[in-house]
Design an enzyme around this catalytic site. Structure first.
Site, PDB file in Angstrom:
ATOM      1  CG  ASP A  38      -0.228  -0.047   2.528  1.00  9.61           C
ATOM      2  OD1 ASP A  38       0.662  -0.902   2.665  1.00  9.61           O
ATOM      3  OD2 ASP A  38      -0.540   0.758   3.418  1.00  9.61           O
ATOM      4  CG  ASN A  39       3.427   2.437   2.577  1.00 13.04           C
ATOM      5  OD1 ASN A  39       2.363   3.051   2.662  1.00 13.04           O
ATOM      6  ND2 ASN A  39       4.047   1.945   3.626  1.00 13.04           N
ATOM      7  CG  ASP A  48       2.146   6.508   1.916  1.00 15.86           C
ATOM      8  OD1 ASP A  48       1.920   7.713   2.078  1.00 15.86           O
ATOM      9  OD2 ASP A  48       1.253   5.682   1.662  1.00 15.86           O
TER      10      ASP A  48
END
Length: 285
Positions: A38-39, A48
């Site tokens: 998700d980063n 992120d």
């Protein structure tokens, strides 16, 4: 583009650009710190990166994030993590692909390692001022990185000082005091052997000169990066409502390849202070 292959084309682009991005990270000693799926960005941009860090001493096991107890996201593992993340993307895309496309997508993913390696080699050849092709270039790069690892040589300044030192100084193994990172590297018993190989390879650069080489290398090897100790110094002052170093860093880092009087005065190209080794960052930093 065939509309039926749009997801395949999309995946191929993300694979290629992810390999490129991580190779770029490695070329400046950047550790993202939290390379979860998700980063990672489908646009292959850096997002992120809270507990990130630029390496001081070269260390493939460098981990900037103290909450990464398993060292999963150490700098030397970033390319492998990229492959893992891409495999999860492919898993999500598979319901949209027919059997033939699934096979092709798997082949695209299998090519990630070669794409990464080729880009990594290309970037580090540029950092060393090498032109053209030579079968020993990969060995020359790996040899240097091993010497840097053994001597704990500073990553940023080793390449920057190789950009500034003359071939004659290298040939004579005369390392001026200002080139402190190269002096550290020079303590290795195999340093002279690497220098000999390097100079022979530079001599194979067609239509090149030492001046051209140094000019070329200083445009790709930064003199300044945002080291954690620099950020910490600015944060400490900002906590006291003094934002002078925050503004200074903003100014300096707009032109990281240019020698700047204010940065030199602040010590940004000097050996990191001893207390820098004790700095720790986490996802809440």
């Amino acid at each position: 583009m065939n509309d039926s292959n749009r997801y395949l084309e999309f995946f191929s682009t993300v694979v290629s650009e992810t390999a490129n991005l991580i190779a770029l990270w490695m070329s400046v000693g950047f550790a993202h710190g939290v390379c979860n799926t998700d980063n990672f960005s489908l646009l292959s941009i850096t997002i992120d990166y809270g507990p990130f860090g630029f390496m001081d001493s070269y260390d493939p096991n460098f981990v900037p994030n103290t909450s990464d107890d398993e060292r999963r996201y150490k700098i030397g593992n970033q390319a492998n993590v990229g492959l893992f993340n891409l495999s999860k993307l492919l898993q999500a895309l598979k319901p949209l692909l027919d059997p033939r496309q699934k096979q092709l997508a798997s082949q695209i993913l299998e090519g990630y390692g070669e794409r990464y390696h080729n880009r990594f080699t290309e970037l580090f050849k540029t950092k060393l001022g090498l032109l053209g092709e030579n079968e020993d270039d990969n060995y020359l790069i790996a040899f240097l990185l091993k010497l840097m690892e053994d001597t704990k040589a500073d990553f940023t300044m080793t390449f920057r000082q190789l950009s500034e030192i003359t071939e004659d100084q290298l040939k004579e193994l005369h390392i001026p005091e200002e080139f402190w990172a190269l002096q550290d590297l020079g303590k290795h018993k195999l340093f002279s052997e690497w220098v000999t190989m390097y100079l022979l390879r530079l001599n194979r650069n067609k239509g090149d000169s030492d001046t051209k080489r140094r000019t070329r290398m200083t445009t790709v090897n930064p003199r300044y990066v945002l080291r954690n100790w620099m950020a910490e110094s600015a944060v400490q002052k900002a906590d006291l409502n003094d934002f002078s170093e925050v503004r200074l860093l903003q100014q300096i880092l707009q032109h990281p390849f240019q020698r700047q009087q204010a940065a030199e005065k602040a010590g940004y190209s000097l050996r990191p202070p001893a207390w820098a080794k004790d700095l720790k960052v986490s996802c809440s930093s």
